[in-house]
Design a protein around this motif. Structure first.
Motif, PDB file in Angstrom:
ATOM      1  N   GLY A   1      -5.354   9.331   5.028  1.00  0.00           N
ATOM      2  CA  GLY A   1      -5.863   9.835   6.356  1.00  0.00           C
ATOM      3  C   GLY A   1      -5.958  11.483   6.474  1.00  0.00           C
TER       4      GLY A   1
ATOM      5  N   PRO B   1       0.805  -1.246   0.017  1.00  0.00           N
ATOM      6  CA  PRO B   1      -0.024  -0.073   0.169  1.00  0.00           C
ATOM      7  C   PRO B   1       0.903   1.480   0.106  1.00  0.00           C
ATOM      8  CG  PRO B   1      -0.841  -1.539   1.403  1.00  0.00           C
ATOM      9  CD  PRO B   1       0.547  -2.125   1.064  1.00  0.00           C
ATOM     10  N   PHE B   2       2.080   1.197   0.599  1.00  0.00           N
ATOM     11  CA  PHE B   2       2.869   2.429   0.662  1.00  0.00           C
ATOM     12  C   PHE B   2       3.549   2.573  -0.479  1.00  0.00           C
ATOM     13  CE2 PHE B   2       2.045   0.578   5.005  1.00  0.00           C
ATOM     14  CZ  PHE B   2       1.508   1.652   5.582  1.00  0.00           C
TER      15      PHE B   2
ATOM     16  N   GLU C   1      -8.520  10.100   1.405  1.00  0.00           N
ATOM     17  CA  GLU C   1      -9.153   9.517   2.481  1.00  0.00           C
ATOM     18  C   GLU C   1      -8.113   8.316   2.828  1.00  0.00           C
ATOM     19  OE1 GLU C   1     -13.071   8.125   1.674  1.00  0.00           O
ATOM     20  OE2 GLU C   1     -13.688  10.246   1.365  1.00  0.00           O
ATOM     21  N   VAL C   2      -7.567   7.587   1.928  1.00  0.00           N
ATOM     22  CA  VAL C   2      -6.562   6.512   2.291  1.00  0.00           C
ATOM     23  C   VAL C   2      -5.580   6.905   2.939  1.00  0.00           C
ATOM     24  CG1 VAL C   2      -5.003   4.899   1.220  1.00  0.00           C
ATOM     25  CG2 VAL C   2      -7.395   4.971   0.320  1.00  0.00           C
TER      26      VAL C   2
ATOM     27  N   ARG D   1       1.918   1.981  -3.232  1.00  0.00           N
ATOM     28  CA  ARG D   1       0.956   2.520  -4.248  1.00  0.00           C
ATOM     29  C   ARG D   1       0.575   3.991  -3.978  1.00  0.00           C
ATOM     30  NH1 ARG D   1      -2.723  -2.856  -4.669  1.00  0.00           N
ATOM     31  NH2 ARG D   1      -1.236  -4.188  -5.876  1.00  0.00           N
ATOM     32  N   ARG D   2       0.908   4.366  -2.579  1.00  0.00           N
ATOM     33  CA  ARG D   2       0.514   5.680  -2.318  1.00  0.00           C
ATOM     34  C   ARG D   2       1.525   6.696  -3.280  1.00  0.00           C
ATOM     35  NH1 ARG D   2      -0.436   5.466   3.914  1.00  0.00           N
ATOM     36  NH2 ARG D   2      -2.242   3.729   3.947  1.00  0.00           N
TER      37      ARG D   2
ATOM     38  N   ALA E   1      -8.946   8.850  -2.852  1.00  0.00           N
ATOM     39  CA  ALA E   1      -7.026   8.702  -2.702  1.00  0.00           C
ATOM     40  C   ALA E   1      -6.771   9.356  -1.687  1.00  0.00           C
ATOM     41  CB  ALA E   1      -6.488   9.231  -3.982  1.00  0.00           C
TER      42      ALA E   1
ATOM     43  N   VAL F   1      -2.470   5.737 -10.799  1.00  0.00           N
ATOM     44  CA  VAL F   1      -2.542   4.860 -12.151  1.00  0.00           C
ATOM     45  C   VAL F   1      -4.006   5.135 -12.711  1.00  0.00           C
ATOM     46  CG1 VAL F   1      -2.812   2.417 -12.687  1.00  0.00           C
ATOM     47  CG2 VAL F   1      -1.546   2.926 -10.508  1.00  0.00           C
TER      48      VAL F   1
END
Lengths: 244, 297
Positions: A118, A83-84, A115-116, A86-87, A113, A91
Protein backbone atom coordinates in the motif's frame (compact mmCIF):
# COMPACT_ATOMS: atom_id res chain seq x y z
CA UNK A 1 23.76 -4.91 19.95
CA UNK A 2 20.68 -5.53 22.11
CA UNK A 3 19.62 -9.06 23.11
CA UNK A 4 16.73 -8.82 20.63
CA UNK A 5 19.13 -7.96 17.84
CA UNK A 6 21.25 -10.97 18.70
CA UNK A 7 18.33 -13.38 18.34
CA UNK A 8 18.49 -15.73 15.41
CA UNK A 9 16.53 -14.51 12.44
CA UNK A 10 15.77 -18.05 11.27
CA UNK A 11 15.94 -21.27 13.25
CA UNK A 12 15.18 -24.80 12.13
CA UNK A 13 14.48 -27.16 15.02
CA UNK A 14 14.53 -30.87 14.17
CA UNK A 15 12.47 -30.37 11.02
CA UNK A 16 11.03 -33.32 9.14
CA UNK A 17 9.25 -33.12 5.82
CA UNK A 18 7.71 -36.06 4.00
CA UNK A 19 6.20 -36.06 0.54
CA UNK A 20 5.67 -39.82 0.72
CA UNK A 21 5.29 -41.91 3.84
CA UNK A 22 8.62 -43.23 5.09
CA UNK A 23 10.55 -41.09 2.59
CA UNK A 24 11.71 -37.93 4.32
CA UNK A 25 12.96 -35.06 2.17
CA UNK A 26 14.21 -33.40 5.32
CA UNK A 27 15.04 -35.46 8.37
CA UNK A 28 15.89 -33.92 11.70
CA UNK A 29 17.17 -30.78 9.97
CA UNK A 30 18.37 -28.12 12.40
CA UNK A 31 20.30 -24.91 11.90
CA UNK A 32 20.24 -21.24 12.83
CA UNK A 33 20.82 -18.16 10.76
CA UNK A 34 21.89 -14.98 12.50
CA UNK A 35 20.72 -11.52 11.51
CA UNK A 36 22.95 -10.11 8.79
CA UNK A 37 24.43 -13.50 7.97
CA UNK A 38 24.96 -14.92 4.48
CA UNK A 39 24.42 -18.68 4.42
CA UNK A 40 24.66 -21.07 1.54
CA UNK A 41 22.39 -24.08 1.52
CA UNK A 42 23.81 -26.70 -0.75
CA UNK A 43 23.25 -30.29 -1.71
CA UNK A 44 22.51 -32.34 -4.80
CA UNK A 45 19.37 -31.75 -6.87
CA UNK A 46 16.33 -33.03 -5.02
CA UNK A 47 18.11 -32.88 -1.67
CA UNK A 48 15.45 -30.65 -0.18
CA UNK A 49 16.98 -27.17 -0.57
CA UNK A 50 13.88 -25.71 -2.18
CA UNK A 51 11.63 -27.46 0.34
CA UNK A 52 13.60 -25.89 3.15
CA UNK A 53 13.24 -22.43 1.67
CA UNK A 54 9.54 -22.98 0.90
CA UNK A 55 8.94 -23.85 4.52
CA UNK A 56 10.63 -20.64 5.67
CA UNK A 57 8.20 -18.51 3.64
CA UNK A 58 5.34 -20.84 4.59
CA UNK A 59 4.54 -22.20 1.15
CA UNK A 60 4.77 -25.52 3.00
CA UNK A 61 4.77 -26.55 6.64
CA UNK A 62 7.02 -29.06 8.37
CA UNK A 63 5.52 -32.42 9.29
CA UNK A 64 7.53 -32.39 12.51
CA UNK A 65 9.73 -29.81 14.16
CA UNK A 66 9.61 -26.04 14.03
CA UNK A 67 10.84 -23.24 11.82
CA UNK A 68 11.16 -19.96 13.65
CA UNK A 69 11.35 -16.56 11.99
CA UNK A 70 12.19 -13.81 14.46
CA UNK A 71 11.28 -16.30 17.18
CA UNK A 72 7.82 -17.05 15.72
CA UNK A 73 6.89 -20.54 14.62
CA UNK A 74 5.95 -20.00 10.98
CA UNK A 75 4.24 -23.40 10.80
CA UNK A 76 1.76 -22.24 13.42
CA UNK A 77 0.87 -18.95 11.74
CA UNK A 78 -2.77 -18.51 10.85
CA UNK A 79 -3.31 -18.34 7.08
CA UNK A 80 -4.31 -14.68 7.44
CA UNK A 81 -0.92 -13.95 9.02
CA UNK A 82 1.14 -15.56 6.25
CA UNK A 83 1.10 -12.46 3.98
CA UNK A 84 2.66 -10.45 6.79
CA UNK A 85 5.45 -13.03 7.15
CA UNK A 86 6.08 -12.87 3.42
CA UNK A 87 6.35 -9.09 3.45
CA UNK A 88 9.52 -9.63 5.49
CA UNK A 89 11.02 -12.11 3.09
CA UNK A 90 12.24 -11.51 -0.46
CA UNK A 91 12.34 -14.62 -2.62
CA UNK A 92 14.29 -15.17 -5.84
CA UNK A 93 13.88 -18.34 -7.89
CA UNK A 94 15.96 -20.17 -10.45
CA UNK A 95 13.14 -20.12 -12.98
CA UNK A 96 12.95 -16.36 -13.38
CA UNK A 97 11.10 -16.66 -16.70
CA UNK A 98 7.93 -17.80 -14.93
CA UNK A 99 8.48 -15.53 -11.95
CA UNK A 100 8.33 -12.28 -13.80
CA UNK A 101 5.40 -10.85 -15.68
CA UNK A 102 6.82 -10.91 -19.18
CA UNK A 103 4.20 -8.68 -20.77
CA UNK A 104 4.54 -5.98 -18.14
CA UNK A 105 7.17 -3.30 -17.82
CA UNK A 106 10.29 -3.64 -15.70
CA UNK A 107 8.86 -0.97 -13.41
CA UNK A 108 5.53 -2.77 -12.96
CA UNK A 109 7.28 -6.02 -12.12
CA UNK A 110 9.26 -4.46 -9.30
CA UNK A 111 6.47 -2.16 -8.11
CA UNK A 112 4.24 -5.18 -7.33
CA UNK A 113 5.98 -5.76 -4.02
CA UNK A 114 5.34 -2.19 -2.89
CA UNK A 115 1.76 -2.05 -4.17
CA UNK A 116 0.99 -4.98 -1.90
CA UNK A 117 2.19 -2.91 1.05
CA UNK A 118 0.00 0.00 0.00
CA UNK A 119 2.91 2.35 -0.56
CA UNK A 120 2.00 5.71 -2.11
CA UNK A 121 2.77 6.12 -5.82
CA UNK A 122 5.57 8.62 -5.18
CA UNK A 123 7.32 6.26 -2.77
CA UNK A 124 6.91 3.41 -5.24
CA UNK A 125 8.48 5.46 -8.02
CA UNK A 126 11.42 6.54 -5.88
CA UNK A 127 12.16 3.11 -4.43
CA UNK A 128 11.73 1.20 -7.69
CA UNK A 129 14.04 3.60 -9.50
CA UNK A 130 16.65 3.26 -6.77
CA UNK A 131 16.55 -0.53 -6.57
CA UNK A 132 16.70 -0.90 -10.35
CA UNK A 133 19.74 1.36 -10.32
CA UNK A 134 21.36 -0.85 -7.69
CA UNK A 135 20.89 -4.03 -9.74
CA UNK A 136 22.19 -2.42 -12.92
CA UNK A 137 18.87 -1.76 -14.62
CA UNK A 138 18.77 2.00 -14.15
CA UNK A 139 16.77 3.73 -16.88
CA UNK A 140 15.18 0.47 -18.07
CA UNK A 141 11.90 0.99 -16.19
CA UNK A 142 9.57 1.37 -19.19
CA UNK A 143 10.93 -1.62 -21.11
CA UNK A 144 8.83 -4.76 -21.40
CA UNK A 145 10.32 -7.36 -19.08
CA UNK A 146 9.99 -10.21 -21.57
CA UNK A 147 12.27 -8.39 -24.01
CA UNK A 148 15.21 -8.37 -21.58
CA UNK A 149 17.92 -11.05 -21.47
CA UNK A 150 17.86 -13.90 -18.95
CA UNK A 151 20.39 -12.23 -16.67
CA UNK A 152 18.44 -8.98 -16.78
CA UNK A 153 15.19 -10.76 -16.02
CA UNK A 154 16.82 -12.33 -12.98
CA UNK A 155 17.92 -8.85 -11.91
CA UNK A 156 14.29 -7.76 -12.11
CA UNK A 157 13.37 -10.62 -9.78
CA UNK A 158 16.14 -9.62 -7.37
CA UNK A 159 15.07 -5.99 -7.50
CA UNK A 160 11.51 -7.03 -6.67
CA UNK A 161 12.73 -9.14 -3.77
CA UNK A 162 14.79 -6.25 -2.39
CA UNK A 163 12.58 -3.25 -3.09
CA UNK A 164 10.73 -3.32 0.25
CA UNK A 165 13.96 -3.80 2.24
CA UNK A 166 13.10 -7.19 3.71
CA UNK A 167 15.27 -8.43 6.58
CA UNK A 168 15.60 -11.82 4.87
CA UNK A 169 16.35 -12.71 1.27
CA UNK A 170 15.85 -16.30 0.11
CA UNK A 171 17.46 -17.33 -3.15
CA UNK A 172 16.59 -20.69 -4.65
CA UNK A 173 19.29 -21.54 -7.20
CA UNK A 174 19.08 -18.01 -8.59
CA UNK A 175 22.05 -18.56 -10.89
CA UNK A 176 21.02 -22.02 -12.07
CA UNK A 177 19.80 -20.88 -15.48
CA UNK A 178 22.56 -18.35 -16.15
CA UNK A 179 25.93 -18.74 -17.82
CA UNK A 180 28.94 -18.55 -15.45
CA UNK A 181 29.78 -14.88 -16.02
CA UNK A 182 26.19 -13.76 -15.55
CA UNK A 183 25.89 -16.09 -12.55
CA UNK A 184 28.83 -14.36 -10.84
CA UNK A 185 27.32 -10.94 -11.60
CA UNK A 186 23.98 -11.97 -10.12
CA UNK A 187 25.64 -13.57 -7.09
CA UNK A 188 27.44 -10.30 -6.46
CA UNK A 189 24.04 -8.60 -6.10
CA UNK A 190 23.26 -10.88 -3.16
CA UNK A 191 26.61 -9.99 -1.61
CA UNK A 192 25.76 -6.32 -1.96
CA UNK A 193 22.32 -6.85 -0.40
CA UNK A 194 23.99 -8.69 2.47
CA UNK A 195 26.53 -5.90 2.86
CA UNK A 196 23.54 -3.57 3.25
CA UNK A 197 22.33 -5.62 6.24
CA UNK A 198 19.98 -8.09 4.59
CA UNK A 199 20.26 -11.68 5.79
CA UNK A 200 20.68 -13.98 2.80
CA UNK A 201 19.98 -17.70 2.54
CA UNK A 202 21.27 -18.78 -0.84
CA UNK A 203 20.46 -22.29 -2.05
CA UNK A 204 22.83 -23.52 -4.75
CA UNK A 205 24.74 -26.55 -5.87
CA UNK A 206 27.03 -24.43 -8.02
CA UNK A 207 30.54 -25.08 -6.66
CA UNK A 208 31.94 -22.14 -8.57
CA UNK A 209 29.73 -19.78 -6.65
CA UNK A 210 30.44 -21.55 -3.36
CA UNK A 211 34.19 -21.42 -3.82
CA UNK A 212 34.38 -17.93 -5.28
CA UNK A 213 32.46 -16.40 -2.39
CA UNK A 214 33.11 -18.57 0.64
CA UNK A 215 30.49 -18.20 3.39
CA UNK A 216 29.00 -20.40 6.04
CA UNK A 217 27.58 -23.38 4.19
CA UNK A 218 24.89 -25.82 5.25
CA UNK A 219 24.66 -28.97 3.20
CA UNK A 220 21.57 -31.15 3.01
CA UNK A 221 22.62 -34.74 2.69
CA UNK A 222 20.10 -37.56 2.97
CA UNK A 223 17.60 -35.08 4.36
CA UNK A 224 19.82 -33.98 7.25
CA UNK A 225 21.59 -30.63 7.55
CA UNK A 226 25.36 -30.61 7.94
CA UNK A 227 27.59 -27.63 8.56
CA UNK A 228 30.38 -27.91 6.00
CA UNK A 229 33.37 -25.92 4.92
CA UNK A 230 32.97 -24.27 1.55
CA UNK A 231 34.71 -26.06 -1.28
CA UNK A 232 38.13 -24.88 -2.25
CA UNK A 233 38.67 -22.97 -5.45
CA UNK A 234 39.96 -26.18 -7.00
CA UNK A 235 36.43 -27.58 -6.69
CA UNK A 236 37.37 -30.63 -4.60
CA UNK A 237 34.91 -32.32 -2.29
CA UNK A 238 33.56 -30.34 0.64
CA UNK A 239 34.97 -31.69 3.89
CA UNK A 240 32.32 -32.15 6.56
CA UNK A 241 33.12 -29.93 9.51
CA UNK A 242 30.21 -30.53 11.78
CA UNK A 243 27.33 -32.92 11.87
CA UNK A 244 24.19 -31.11 13.00
CA UNK B 1 -12.05 -0.23 4.67
CA UNK B 2 -10.20 3.07 4.45
CA UNK B 3 -10.60 5.43 1.51
CA UNK B 4 -6.97 4.89 0.53
CA UNK B 5 -7.48 1.15 0.45
CA UNK B 6 -10.70 1.52 -1.53
CA UNK B 7 -8.92 3.79 -3.98
CA UNK B 8 -6.17 1.18 -4.41
CA UNK B 9 -8.71 -1.61 -4.96
CA UNK B 10 -10.61 0.52 -7.47
CA UNK B 11 -7.43 1.30 -9.36
CA UNK B 12 -6.45 -2.37 -9.46
CA UNK B 13 -9.95 -3.31 -10.62
CA UNK B 14 -9.82 -0.63 -13.33
CA UNK B 15 -6.41 -1.91 -14.42
CA UNK B 16 -7.72 -5.48 -14.52
CA UNK B 17 -10.72 -4.45 -16.60
CA UNK B 18 -8.48 -2.53 -18.97
CA UNK B 19 -6.00 -5.39 -19.38
CA UNK B 20 -8.73 -7.96 -20.05
CA UNK B 21 -11.09 -5.55 -21.80
CA UNK B 22 -12.04 -7.88 -24.63
CA UNK B 23 -12.78 -10.76 -22.29
CA UNK B 24 -14.92 -8.58 -20.04
CA UNK B 25 -16.81 -7.02 -22.96
CA UNK B 26 -17.57 -10.48 -24.34
CA UNK B 27 -18.78 -11.65 -20.97
CA UNK B 28 -20.88 -8.53 -20.49
CA UNK B 29 -22.51 -9.18 -23.87
CA UNK B 30 -23.28 -12.78 -22.87
CA UNK B 31 -24.70 -11.55 -19.60
CA UNK B 32 -26.76 -8.95 -21.43
CA UNK B 33 -28.48 -11.65 -23.49
CA UNK B 34 -29.38 -13.51 -20.30
CA UNK B 35 -30.52 -10.32 -18.61
CA UNK B 36 -32.67 -9.39 -21.63
CA UNK B 37 -34.63 -12.62 -21.06
CA UNK B 38 -35.12 -11.72 -17.41
CA UNK B 39 -36.04 -8.19 -18.46
CA UNK B 40 -38.64 -9.33 -21.00
CA UNK B 41 -40.26 -11.49 -18.41
CA UNK B 42 -40.02 -8.71 -15.85
CA UNK B 43 -41.67 -6.29 -18.25
CA UNK B 44 -44.49 -8.71 -19.07
CA UNK B 45 -44.99 -9.58 -15.39
CA UNK B 46 -44.98 -5.93 -14.40
CA UNK B 47 -47.62 -4.98 -16.96
CA UNK B 48 -49.69 -8.08 -16.25
CA UNK B 49 -49.50 -7.32 -12.55
CA UNK B 50 -50.67 -3.77 -13.14
CA UNK B 51 -53.59 -5.01 -15.25
CA UNK B 52 -54.57 -7.65 -12.72
CA UNK B 53 -54.38 -5.04 -10.01
CA UNK B 54 -56.62 -2.75 -12.05
CA UNK B 55 -59.11 -5.56 -12.61
CA UNK B 56 -58.94 -6.31 -8.89
CA UNK B 57 -59.85 -2.71 -8.14
CA UNK B 58 -63.03 -3.13 -10.15
CA UNK B 59 -64.15 -6.16 -8.17
CA UNK B 60 -67.33 -5.36 -6.32
CA UNK B 61 -69.59 -7.34 -4.02
CA UNK B 62 -73.23 -6.45 -3.74
CA UNK B 63 -74.96 -7.25 -0.47
CA UNK B 64 -78.76 -7.07 -0.90
CA UNK B 65 -80.79 -5.82 2.04
CA UNK B 66 -83.73 -7.84 3.22
CA UNK B 67 -87.19 -6.43 2.50
CA UNK B 68 -88.40 -4.76 5.61
CA UNK B 69 -84.94 -4.04 7.00
CA UNK B 70 -85.31 -1.08 9.33
CA UNK B 71 -83.36 2.12 8.69
CA UNK B 72 -81.35 1.36 11.87
CA UNK B 73 -80.47 -2.11 10.60
CA UNK B 74 -79.56 -0.68 7.21
CA UNK B 75 -77.30 1.96 8.76
CA UNK B 76 -75.70 -0.59 11.07
CA UNK B 77 -75.03 -2.92 8.13
CA UNK B 78 -73.53 -0.11 6.10
CA UNK B 79 -71.24 0.92 8.95
CA UNK B 80 -70.22 -2.69 9.46
CA UNK B 81 -69.40 -3.03 5.75
CA UNK B 82 -67.28 0.15 5.78
CA UNK B 83 -65.27 -1.16 8.69
CA UNK B 84 -64.55 -4.56 7.19
CA UNK B 85 -60.88 -5.38 6.48
CA UNK B 86 -60.04 -5.64 2.79
CA UNK B 87 -62.88 -3.34 1.77
CA UNK B 88 -61.73 -0.18 0.01
CA UNK B 89 -65.09 1.46 -0.32
CA UNK B 90 -68.71 0.79 0.67
CA UNK B 91 -71.74 2.48 -0.83
CA UNK B 92 -75.36 2.29 0.16
CA UNK B 93 -77.70 1.98 -2.82
CA UNK B 94 -81.32 2.69 -1.95
CA UNK B 95 -84.28 1.10 -3.73
CA UNK B 96 -84.95 4.40 -5.51
CA UNK B 97 -81.38 4.67 -6.73
CA UNK B 98 -81.42 1.07 -7.91
CA UNK B 99 -84.53 1.78 -9.92
CA UNK B 100 -83.04 5.01 -11.28
CA UNK B 101 -79.97 3.15 -12.47
CA UNK B 102 -81.95 0.49 -14.27
CA UNK B 103 -84.49 2.86 -15.69
CA UNK B 104 -82.06 5.58 -16.69
CA UNK B 105 -81.91 6.32 -20.43
CA UNK B 106 -79.48 3.88 -21.96
CA UNK B 107 -79.71 1.67 -18.81
CA UNK B 108 -80.27 -2.10 -19.08
CA UNK B 109 -84.05 -1.85 -18.58
CA UNK B 110 -84.86 1.73 -19.43
CA UNK B 111 -88.36 1.11 -20.70
CA UNK B 112 -89.30 -2.03 -18.75
CA UNK B 113 -88.53 -0.66 -15.25
CA UNK B 114 -89.56 2.97 -15.71
CA UNK B 115 -93.07 2.66 -14.40
CA UNK B 116 -92.59 0.13 -11.58
CA UNK B 117 -92.76 1.10 -7.92
CA UNK B 118 -89.39 1.51 -6.29
CA UNK B 119 -90.24 -1.01 -3.49
CA UNK B 120 -89.70 -3.74 -6.07
CA UNK B 121 -86.03 -2.92 -6.28
CA UNK B 122 -83.95 -4.20 -3.35
CA UNK B 123 -81.67 -1.77 -1.62
CA UNK B 124 -78.08 -2.91 -1.41
CA UNK B 125 -74.60 -2.17 -0.14
CA UNK B 126 -71.88 -2.18 -2.81
CA UNK B 127 -68.43 -3.04 -1.57
CA UNK B 128 -65.21 -2.40 -3.53
CA UNK B 129 -62.34 -4.65 -2.54
CA UNK B 130 -58.83 -3.38 -1.96
CA UNK B 131 -56.45 -4.35 -4.80
CA UNK B 132 -53.72 -6.91 -4.20
CA UNK B 133 -53.12 -10.61 -3.92
CA UNK B 134 -55.54 -13.27 -2.66
CA UNK B 135 -58.59 -11.40 -3.95
CA UNK B 136 -60.71 -14.56 -4.02
CA UNK B 137 -60.11 -15.38 -0.36
CA UNK B 138 -60.81 -11.83 0.69
CA UNK B 139 -64.00 -11.67 -1.40
CA UNK B 140 -65.28 -14.89 0.15
CA UNK B 141 -64.42 -13.70 3.65
CA UNK B 142 -66.23 -10.39 3.15
CA UNK B 143 -69.27 -12.12 1.58
CA UNK B 144 -69.55 -14.54 4.53
CA UNK B 145 -69.39 -11.77 7.12
CA UNK B 146 -71.98 -9.70 5.27
CA UNK B 147 -74.30 -12.70 4.90
CA UNK B 148 -74.20 -13.18 8.65
CA UNK B 149 -75.84 -9.79 9.22
CA UNK B 150 -79.62 -9.96 9.99
CA UNK B 151 -80.45 -7.17 7.50
CA UNK B 152 -78.71 -8.87 4.59
CA UNK B 153 -80.63 -11.27 2.44
CA UNK B 154 -78.00 -12.29 -0.09
CA UNK B 155 -74.56 -11.39 -1.40
CA UNK B 156 -73.56 -11.51 -5.05
CA UNK B 157 -70.45 -13.66 -5.08
CA UNK B 158 -67.54 -12.61 -7.25
CA UNK B 159 -65.39 -15.43 -5.88
CA UNK B 160 -65.13 -17.27 -9.19
CA UNK B 161 -63.90 -14.19 -11.01
CA UNK B 162 -61.59 -13.37 -8.14
CA UNK B 163 -60.22 -16.90 -8.14
CA UNK B 164 -59.33 -16.54 -11.80
CA UNK B 165 -57.47 -13.34 -11.05
CA UNK B 166 -55.66 -14.95 -8.18
CA UNK B 167 -54.73 -17.85 -10.43
CA UNK B 168 -53.27 -15.52 -13.05
CA UNK B 169 -51.27 -13.64 -10.44
CA UNK B 170 -50.01 -16.81 -8.78
CA UNK B 171 -49.07 -18.43 -12.10
CA UNK B 172 -47.21 -15.38 -13.31
CA UNK B 173 -45.41 -15.15 -9.97
CA UNK B 174 -44.29 -18.80 -9.99
CA UNK B 175 -43.31 -18.76 -13.66
CA UNK B 176 -41.45 -15.50 -13.16
CA UNK B 177 -39.56 -16.85 -10.19
CA UNK B 178 -38.64 -20.08 -12.02
CA UNK B 179 -37.43 -18.23 -15.11
CA UNK B 180 -35.58 -15.68 -13.03
CA UNK B 181 -33.80 -18.40 -11.02
CA UNK B 182 -32.75 -20.31 -14.14
CA UNK B 183 -31.53 -17.21 -15.96
CA UNK B 184 -29.78 -15.80 -12.89
CA UNK B 185 -27.99 -19.10 -12.28
CA UNK B 186 -26.86 -18.96 -15.90
CA UNK B 187 -25.67 -15.40 -15.40
CA UNK B 188 -23.84 -16.42 -12.24
CA UNK B 189 -22.13 -19.18 -14.14
CA UNK B 190 -21.10 -16.78 -16.94
CA UNK B 191 -19.63 -14.29 -14.46
CA UNK B 192 -17.76 -16.88 -12.42
CA UNK B 193 -16.43 -18.69 -15.52
CA UNK B 194 -15.22 -15.45 -17.10
CA UNK B 195 -13.47 -14.39 -13.95
CA UNK B 196 -12.03 -17.85 -13.49
CA UNK B 197 -10.51 -17.53 -16.97
CA UNK B 198 -9.25 -14.06 -16.02
CA UNK B 199 -7.70 -15.43 -12.86
CA UNK B 200 -6.04 -18.27 -14.74
CA UNK B 201 -4.59 -15.75 -17.16
CA UNK B 202 -3.32 -13.79 -14.19
CA UNK B 203 -2.13 -16.85 -12.32
CA UNK B 204 1.50 -15.78 -12.42
CA UNK B 205 0.66 -12.33 -11.16
CA UNK B 206 -1.51 -13.70 -8.36
CA UNK B 207 1.25 -16.14 -7.41
CA UNK B 208 3.79 -13.31 -7.33
CA UNK B 209 1.49 -11.08 -5.33
CA UNK B 210 0.97 -13.82 -2.77
CA UNK B 211 4.71 -14.30 -2.61
CA UNK B 212 5.12 -10.58 -1.98
CA UNK B 213 2.65 -10.76 0.90
CA UNK B 214 -0.65 -9.85 -0.73
CA UNK B 215 -3.57 -10.54 1.55
CA UNK B 216 -6.70 -12.32 0.38
CA UNK B 217 -8.49 -8.97 0.44
CA UNK B 218 -5.89 -7.37 -1.80
CA UNK B 219 -6.46 -10.11 -4.37
CA UNK B 220 -10.16 -10.64 -3.84
CA UNK B 221 -11.69 -7.15 -3.62
CA UNK B 222 -10.51 -5.91 -7.06
CA UNK B 223 -11.82 -9.14 -8.59
CA UNK B 224 -15.18 -8.67 -6.86
CA UNK B 225 -15.29 -5.14 -8.23
CA UNK B 226 -14.42 -6.40 -11.71
CA UNK B 227 -17.21 -8.97 -11.49
CA UNK B 228 -19.66 -6.33 -10.32
CA UNK B 229 -18.70 -3.90 -13.10
CA UNK B 230 -18.85 -6.64 -15.73
CA UNK B 231 -22.30 -7.71 -14.61
CA UNK B 232 -23.46 -4.11 -14.27
CA UNK B 233 -22.29 -3.46 -17.83
CA UNK B 234 -24.31 -6.47 -18.99
CA UNK B 235 -27.38 -5.19 -17.14
CA UNK B 236 -27.09 -1.68 -18.60
CA UNK B 237 -26.73 -3.14 -22.09
CA UNK B 238 -29.74 -5.40 -21.48
CA UNK B 239 -31.86 -2.49 -20.25
CA UNK B 240 -30.87 -0.43 -23.29
CA UNK B 241 -31.87 -3.29 -25.61
CA UNK B 242 -35.11 -3.80 -23.69
CA UNK B 243 -35.97 -0.10 -23.82
CA UNK B 244 -35.20 0.01 -27.54
CA UNK B 245 -37.44 -3.00 -28.24
CA UNK B 246 -40.16 -1.55 -25.99
CA UNK B 247 -40.13 1.81 -27.81
CA UNK B 248 -40.29 0.09 -31.19
CA UNK B 249 -43.19 -2.21 -30.20
CA UNK B 250 -45.05 0.21 -27.96
CA UNK B 251 -46.97 1.80 -30.85
CA UNK B 252 -48.16 -1.28 -32.76
CA UNK B 253 -48.74 -3.46 -29.68
CA UNK B 254 -50.21 -0.65 -27.58
CA UNK B 255 -53.42 -0.56 -29.58
CA UNK B 256 -54.08 -4.28 -29.30
CA UNK B 257 -53.26 -4.34 -25.59
CA UNK B 258 -55.39 -1.24 -25.02
CA UNK B 259 -58.39 -3.18 -26.30
CA UNK B 260 -57.75 -5.68 -23.49
CA UNK B 261 -57.59 -2.88 -20.97
CA UNK B 262 -53.82 -3.02 -20.68
CA UNK B 263 -51.85 0.21 -21.01
CA UNK B 264 -48.23 -0.91 -21.44
CA UNK B 265 -45.51 0.85 -19.46
CA UNK B 266 -41.75 0.40 -19.23
CA UNK B 267 -40.24 -0.75 -15.96
CA UNK B 268 -40.42 1.94 -13.29
CA UNK B 269 -37.24 3.61 -12.03
CA UNK B 270 -37.21 1.69 -8.75
CA UNK B 271 -37.28 -1.62 -10.65
CA UNK B 272 -34.48 -0.48 -12.96
CA UNK B 273 -32.43 0.59 -9.93
CA UNK B 274 -33.10 -2.70 -8.19
CA UNK B 275 -32.11 -4.62 -11.35
CA UNK B 276 -28.82 -2.73 -11.59
CA UNK B 277 -27.98 -3.26 -7.93
CA UNK B 278 -28.97 -6.92 -8.23
CA UNK B 279 -26.79 -7.37 -11.32
CA UNK B 280 -23.80 -5.81 -9.55
CA UNK B 281 -24.29 -8.09 -6.55
CA UNK B 282 -24.67 -11.07 -8.86
CA UNK B 283 -21.37 -10.17 -10.51
CA UNK B 284 -19.62 -9.85 -7.19
CA UNK B 285 -21.05 -13.21 -6.10
CA UNK B 286 -19.89 -14.87 -9.32
CA UNK B 287 -16.47 -13.39 -8.77
CA UNK B 288 -16.38 -14.67 -5.22
CA UNK B 289 -17.24 -18.16 -6.45
CA UNK B 290 -14.47 -18.07 -9.05
CA UNK B 291 -11.99 -16.77 -6.47
CA UNK B 292 -12.72 -19.73 -4.23
CA UNK B 293 -12.18 -22.06 -7.18
CA UNK B 294 -8.97 -20.41 -8.29
CA UNK B 295 -5.55 -21.78 -7.53
CA UNK B 296 -3.94 -20.78 -4.29
CA UNK B 297 -0.20 -20.44 -3.76
Amino acid sequence: MTPTDRRHLVELERVYKFYRPEVAVLRDASTQVERGEFVYVTGPSGAGKSTLLRMIYRAEVPDHGRILFCGRDVGKLRPSAVPFLRRNIGVVFQDFATKILRSRSVFDNVALALEVLGAPSRVIRTKVTAVLESVGLGGREPEIAGNLSGGEQQRIAIARALVNDPPLLLADEPTGNLDPDLAMDVARLFDEANAGGTTVIFATHDRTILSARPRRTVAIIDGATLEVDPPSASGREMPVALVA
Amino acid sequence: MTLGLLDRYLRRAALGLKREARLHIGAAASLASAFVLVGIFGLVSYNLGRSVEAWGMDLELTAYLRDGATPEETTASFRFARGLGGVAQARLVTAEEAQRRLASPGGPGASAFAGLPSELFPASIELKLQPGAQVAERAERVAERMKALPAIEDVDSVAAEARRLDGVMRLSGVAGLAIAIVVLLGALSIVSSTLLVTQHRRRDEIELLRLCGATDGFLRVPLLLEGAVQSLGGAILALAILLGVYLVLEGPAGGALGALGIVPRFLPAWMVGLALVGAALLGALGSQISFRRSIRV
